[in-house]
Scaffold this active site. Structure first.
Site, PDB file in Angstrom:
ATOM      1  N   THR A 112       7.878   0.198   3.168  1.00  0.00           N
ATOM      2  CA  THR A 112       8.270   1.501   2.949  1.00  0.00           C
ATOM      3  C   THR A 112       9.364   2.235   2.137  1.00  0.00           C
ATOM      4  O   THR A 112       9.644   2.256   1.162  1.00  0.00           O
ATOM      5  CB  THR A 112       8.368   2.239   4.035  1.00  0.00           C
ATOM      6  OG1 THR A 112       6.920   2.364   4.934  1.00  0.00           O
ATOM      7  CG2 THR A 112       8.503   3.849   3.607  1.00  0.00           C
ATOM      8  N   PHE A 146       0.379  -1.337  -0.470  1.00  0.00           N
ATOM      9  CA  PHE A 146      -0.250  -0.186  -0.183  1.00  0.00           C
ATOM     10  C   PHE A 146       1.091   1.577   0.128  1.00  0.00           C
ATOM     11  O   PHE A 146       0.544   2.234  -0.098  1.00  0.00           O
ATOM     12  CB  PHE A 146      -0.732  -0.336   1.270  1.00  0.00           C
ATOM     13  CG  PHE A 146      -0.597   0.648   2.597  1.00  0.00           C
ATOM     14  CD1 PHE A 146      -0.887   1.714   2.949  1.00  0.00           C
ATOM     15  CD2 PHE A 146       0.288  -0.077   3.467  1.00  0.00           C
ATOM     16  CE1 PHE A 146      -0.279   1.798   4.409  1.00  0.00           C
ATOM     17  CE2 PHE A 146       0.880   0.140   4.343  1.00  0.00           C
ATOM     18  CZ  PHE A 146       1.345   1.067   4.830  1.00  0.00           C
ATOM     19  N   LYS A 147       2.082   1.200   0.089  1.00  0.00           N
ATOM     20  CA  LYS A 147       2.463   2.386   0.509  1.00  0.00           C
ATOM     21  C   LYS A 147       3.010   3.006  -0.962  1.00  0.00           C
ATOM     22  O   LYS A 147       3.389   3.992  -1.495  1.00  0.00           O
ATOM     23  CB  LYS A 147       4.723   2.139   0.826  1.00  0.00           C
ATOM     24  CG  LYS A 147       4.610   1.167   2.355  1.00  0.00           C
ATOM     25  CD  LYS A 147       3.729   2.306   3.256  1.00  0.00           C
ATOM     26  CE  LYS A 147       3.229   1.617   4.453  1.00  0.00           C
ATOM     27  NZ  LYS A 147       4.841   1.019   4.959  1.00  0.00           N
ATOM     28  N   ASP A 148       2.871   1.740  -1.903  1.00  0.00           N
ATOM     29  CA  ASP A 148       2.801   3.240  -3.728  1.00  0.00           C
ATOM     30  C   ASP A 148       2.052   3.800  -4.338  1.00  0.00           C
ATOM     31  O   ASP A 148       2.854   4.415  -4.762  1.00  0.00           O
ATOM     32  CB  ASP A 148       3.156   1.554  -4.299  1.00  0.00           C
ATOM     33  CG  ASP A 148       4.030   0.734  -4.435  1.00  0.00           C
ATOM     34  OD1 ASP A 148       5.423   0.862  -4.098  1.00  0.00           O
ATOM     35  OD2 ASP A 148       4.083  -0.342  -4.850  1.00  0.00           O
TER      36      ASP A 148
END
Length: 743
Positions: A382, A350-352
């Site tokens: 991350t 989900f960091k993307d």
């Protein structure tokens, strides 16, 4: 002089860089300072051009049927100024014939040229100008108009426009060839509209011209008032004297500085912007990119990032880099549970969703003469996401922005570690630390607050420090979009009607993801409960239940879900600040106590306020593996360990009276050993790459992640530096990296 404060802030940034005891007034420092002053003057000049004062025009742009003429007349009456309709007052008077006659006479292409020439020969000041639907297709005439006004885009969804044109008995518009539908042509034209506008007005279905006119005036007022949207520190103590000026930062400064000087986190000084019911409904049929641009435009003032430039950044971030065209799709799992898939980006987490966009925001906001070193602490995902995101900047930006990622050497999965190390590039490096994530994160905060060290870096290497963790507002803000988009997708797919409540369940460590959902609710998404899911490191669960944040006698446990193996939850400070009515004095006391005594207790009334929206629980390692196994057996879907933690807690805490959206924060391939153990696969290979390939051979959902499979093929034997758990050692690595990259 409307933008004088912003210019002063830029000058103060430069002066601050040279205020430490290490500062020397050498030629390098003087050059750096003079360039920053020059940038301040440049921004002052830019703003003076675009300020609406006196003789500037309000220019209404939008598709045919958007109501530009009617809205323009209403605004003209309200302001007592001249109203000019391009069709009636310029084109027909210039040609001495109607627009339809001219179109029939010369055809589509020649018409656009003739229309453009007529506009180029026109000038006005202090007026309201209603453009034709085709004006934006002619670049030269639009540049001419833009020099002396603000362009307001009346954004009407194409389906609504088609309906309006039918009522007006218009079945063809300029540029429409045989075989081209009206809807397709209107969609094609949107690319030209978004190229020119300065501010946007969402025209929801059923809005009256009077309502749209009021929106236009509010949008123009916001555009003018460049000093109205500012940020404060969570630890800011409000002055008792009402006339005393509050120290604030602009969005661009909050992004480039990362952490507030007093150790707090930047938050908006005022409330989050809100969308009304009709505006939200108009986004139901929009793409993720369209939703992102509209929502982020509401949160980022055009003086910081112009709307057209922001749109370019968003299209770059969420274009070809994501394997799924929906970017963050929602999948029905079973019963009332839905999975929000946040792993379709290039690094599989989900960091993307933030870190494909945040580097572009950052590069735009920094002064052109500054070098920046981004310091990042990662609990697993991350690290590779930030290295990947910043590697996609332009060559020039990569020369002035470098990244140093610090990760716990033994605190991430084997695949995550290989991915972080393999993501190193010309402007990004990884450093393993012989400690845990909390140490890495705390050390970076201490480095930021060491004015001697930061001043030394600025003078010796022309380098300023910043962060790309979720402590940085520019990293946190884009996460709001996918929570809003998930709800809109449920409406679009017919599972709920707009206005129906949902719950969200999110695996939580640093509190950023779940805080972004809180902000989505603040903007108008009807989220009922926020379900905070923890693993064995359940300090957040305990806090939400008791109000006692207690790290005494608590040791970090390594689990199957390493991204939430966190004890010091940074973004909790932002939420407490919001719940405590922006009491910076309380935040200072609580988090100083946490640092010094390793615990704090909040008052009962504040606990009860948090519990109105939040519930929390935690999941054991055995329960995590069991959830992966049972979900695969019943639905053929493989959960990653973090998502499994959330599902276990959702099953336990959610009352099934409304849908619950479970955030799936990573692709299962990144945690192959745990998945194979959960699925009871006996042929457990010794290499993570072969494990990933074995899992990809299963006919399971979600499909294999191609970018992660490609990573295993590369087999790059890259190395990274490893250092002791000592903040001074981390400083020496930062200095060495700055020296190597910027000198």
């Amino acid at each position: 002089m409307l933008h004088f404060n912003r210019c002063q802030h830029l000058k103060q940034i430069a002066q601050k860089c040279f205020s430490s005891t290490h500062v020397k007034t050498d030629k390098h420092a003087q050059l750096f300072l003079s360039r920053t002053f020059a940038l301040a003057e440049l921004r002052k000049s830019w703003h003076s051009i675009y300020s609406l004062v006196g003789d500037k025009n309000i220019i209404l742009m939008g598709p045919p049927g958007a109501g530009k003429t009617t809205v323009g007349r209403i605004i003209g009456q309200k302001l007592g100024c001249c109203v000019i309709d391009v069709d009636d007052d310029i084109l027909e008077k210039t040609w001495n014939m109607s627009v339809s006659e001219k179109l029939q006479d010369v055809g589509n292409e020649q018409f656009l040229e003739e229309e453009g020439k007529a506009v180029l020969n026109f000038s006005a000041s202090g007026s309201v100008i209603s453009l034709t639907g085709s004006n934006p297709l002619h670049d030269a005439s639009m540049r001419h108009l833009k020099k002396n006004g603000i362009i307001v885009y009346l954004d009407v969804p194409p389906t609504d426009t088609v309906s309006r044109l039918k009522l007006m008995k218009i079945d063809r518009i300029i540029g429409q060839n045989s075989g081209t539908s009206m809807k397709d042509l209107l969609k094609f034209r949107r690319q030209y509209y978004k190229k020119w506008y300065d501010t946007r007005v969402l025209c929801e279905n059923g809005a009256s011209p009077e309502e749209v006119a009021d929106k236009v005036l509010n949008a123009v007022k916001r555009y003018q008032d460049v000093d109205s949207e500012t940020f404060i520190s969570t630890r800011h103590i409000w002055p008792k004297d009402c006339e005393q000026k509050v120290p604030t930062k602009f969005f661009s400064e909050a992004v480039t500085e990362g952490l507030a000087p007093d150790g707090g986190l930047f938050v908006p000084e005022k409330e989050f912007p809100k969308l009304n019911f009709g505006e939200w409904k108009s986004l139901v049929g929009a793409t993720y990119i369209e939703r992102a641009q509209i929502l982020l435009e509401k949160c980022i003032h055009p003086a910081d990032i112009p709307a057209s430039r922001l749109g370019e950044m968003i299209e770059t971030a969420y274009g070809e880099n994501f394997a799924c065209s929906k970017i963050a799709p929602v999948r029905h799992l079973s019963g009332n549970q839905f999975i929000l898939e946040l792993f379709h980006g290039p690094t599989g987490s989900f960091k993307d969703l933030s870190l494909q966009l945040m580097p572009h925001l950052f590069a735009h906001c920094i002064p052109p003469s500054c070098n920046y070193m981004i310091l990042v602490a990662t609990s697993g995902d991350t690290g590779s996401a930030v290295l990947n995101g910043f590697s996609r900047l332009s060559k020039n930006d990569k020369q002035r922005i470098a990244v140093a990622t610090f990760f716990p050497e033994d605190g991430v999965s084997d695949f995550q570690k290989a991915q972080i190390i393999g993501s190193q590039n010309e402007n990004g490096w990884a450093v393993g630390v012989k400690s845990d994530f909390d140490f890495c994160q705390t050390s970076i905060k201490r480095i930021f607050q060491d004015s001697d060290f930061t001043g030394f870096l600025t003078v010796e290497y022309g380098t300023v420090l910043s962060s790309a963790n979720s402590i940085n507002w520019g990293r946190l803000l884009p996460q709001v979009v996918y929570h809003a988009s998930a709800y809109l997708d449920l409406v679009s797919q017919g599972f709920i009607s707009f206005g129906s409540p949902v719950d969200v369940c999110i695996p939580t460590g640093n509190f950023g993801n779940i805080l972004a959902a809180v902000y989505a609710k603040t903007m108008g998404i009807p989220i009922r409960k926020f379900i905070c899911a923890s693993n064995q490191n359940h300090v957040l669960t305990d806090f939400i239940k008791t109000g006692h944040y207690d790290l005494r006698e608590r040791k970090l446990a390594q689990t199957f879900s390493p991204a939430i193996d966190i004890l010091k939850s940074s973004n909790l400070e932002r939420h407490l600040h919001l719940m405590a009515n922006k009491d910076g004095q309380l935040m200072t006391r609580l988090f100083n106590q946490l640092e010094e005594q390793h615990h704090f207790q909040i008052e009962k009334i504040l606990v009860e306020k948090i519990q109105q929206d939040f519930v929390a629980d935690w999941c054991s390692e055995g329960e995590c593996l069991a959830a992966i196994h049972s979900t695969y057996n019943t639905s053929g879907y493989i959960l990653d360990p973090h998502t499994a933690v959330a599902k276990v807690v959702a099953d336990r805490m959610q009352d099934k009276t409304c849908p619950v959206i479970v955030s799936s924060t990573a692709h299962y391939s990144k945690f192959a050993p745990a998945i194979m153990q959960a699925l009871k696969i006996k042929e457990i290979s010794q290499t993570s790459s072969s494990q990933v390939y074995l899992l990809s051979s299963y006919n399971a959902l979600p499909p294999p992640h191609e970018a992660l499979l490609e990573r295993t093929k590369q087999q790059r034997n890259m190395e990274c530096q490893v250092c002791a758990a000592d903040v001074n050692v981390l400083k020496s690595h930062v200095e060495k990296l700055a020296q190597n990259h910027f000198i």
